[in-house]
Design an enzyme around this catalytic site. Structure first.
Site, PDB file in Angstrom:
ATOM      1  N   PRO A 102      13.944  36.539  -0.193  1.00 29.91           N
ATOM      2  CA  PRO A 102      15.230  35.999   0.255  1.00 29.91           C
ATOM      3  C   PRO A 102      15.300  34.554  -0.223  1.00 29.91           C
ATOM      4  CG  PRO A 102      13.664  35.977   2.056  1.00 29.91           C
ATOM      5  CD  PRO A 102      12.965  36.590   0.885  1.00 29.91           C
ATOM      6  N   LYS A 126      12.912  28.635   3.330  1.00 26.23           N
ATOM      7  CA  LYS A 126      13.209  30.060   3.520  1.00 26.23           C
ATOM      8  C   LYS A 126      12.552  30.620   4.775  1.00 26.23           C
ATOM      9  CE  LYS A 126      13.152  30.390  -1.501  1.00 26.23           C
ATOM     10  NZ  LYS A 126      12.493  30.965  -2.672  1.00 26.23           N
TER      11      LYS A 126
END
Ligand SMILES: [Zn+2]
Length: 289
Positions: free
Chosen positions: A2, A58
């Protein structure tokens, strides 16, 4: 993986659901996914109330009123699924587990929250959740090595330029992807912002002018903001907070557009290799020095 906009999308979704809920139970069948001792879990997790959900690069940080925090890294295939009678919410890896019956075989940790449940599913088991004293988070190696958040209001173009210039002999794309220089910039955002600033990804930092770096910074912020607005990229492993695919890639100007015409000059977009990653460029707009 991601990227920053996807994790930010997850953060904003969970922020609407988690604060105020009490953690009543935790179950895990895979120790590496949640390695804390039973003693710590009983003292600092069970019975604590969720205060807020934050993000650094993240990584998600869920702060508890016990002065401990849950840190969650989704890595390759992690997903978080919130279920209660009033709300259903899934984010992360877009497998059927987002909508299917839970727990299933990808479920690693289940947090029982009042009348709701938060499932941490992770098919490939690279992700993890850890319980740490909130005050220590900034000091663990993982966070200490991270550069500044690119969208923080206190992070100005001159700070960006100063940090990039610390690696004068490296190609600009490699420096942009270096998490110690700026946190959270991934492949999509590096390609998009370099195209926007008309810089060839293999150009050495010392050959890039300050004015170009300023433009790069502006483009980087714009592309990250646009992606957050759209709920993250549509890279096939990620979907947004409501379980819908993000729509960012439909707006991508260069990423994964190899063979198609450049939207600025109509030359053909090419795919090359830079910083060990598939890299998309217009060789007409982005001339290598
Ligand atoms: Zn072009």
């Amino acid at each position: 993986m991601p990227e920053l906009p996807e994790v930010e999308t997850i953060r904003s979704g969970l922020s609407r659901l988690l604060p105020g809920l009490r953690i009543e139970s935790v179950k895990t069948d895979w120790e590496k996914s949640f390695p804390n001792s039973k003693n710590d879990v009983n003292r600092f997790l069970i019975g604590s109330k969720i205060v807020q959900v934050r993000r650094r690069a993240k990584v998600l940080i869920i702060d508890l009123d016990s002065k401990y925090s849950l840190i969650i890294h989704l890595k390759m295939t992690g997903q978080l699924v919130f279920r209660s009678e009033q709300a259903v919410f899934g984010a992360g890896h877009p497998s059927d587990s987002l909508i299917g019956k839970l727990p299933d075989k990808s479920t690693r940790v289940i947090f029982g929250l009042d009348s709701a449940k938060l499932f941490f599913n992770d098919q490939r088991k690279f992700g993890w959740a850890k319980l740490l004293p909130t005050i220590e988070i900034e000091n663990i190696d993982f966070f200490k090595k991270l550069g500044p958040e690119p969208l923080k209001s206190t992070f100005k173009p001159e700070h960006f330029i100063e940090r990039i210039r610390k690696r004068p002999n490296s190609p600009i794309k490699a420096v942009l992807l270096d998490q110690a220089v700026v946190a959270g910039v991934g492949n999509i955002y590096a390609d998009e912002s370099l195209w926007g600033a008309k810089i060839h990804p293999l150009t050495k930092v010392k050959d890039v002018k300050d004015a170009e770096l300023r433009k790069l910074f502006k483009n980087l912020q714009e592309v990250l903001r646009l992606s957050i607005k759209k709920g993250g990229s549509t890279d096939k492993n990620y979907i947004d907070a409501e379980g819908n695919k993000g729509s960012y890639l439909t707006f991508a100007k260069v990423f994964r557009r190899q063979g198609q015409p450049c939207l600025r000059c109509a030359a053909t977009i090419e795919k090359i290799r830079a910083a060990g990653r598939g890299t998309h460029i217009c060789t007409n707009c982005q001339v290598q020095i």
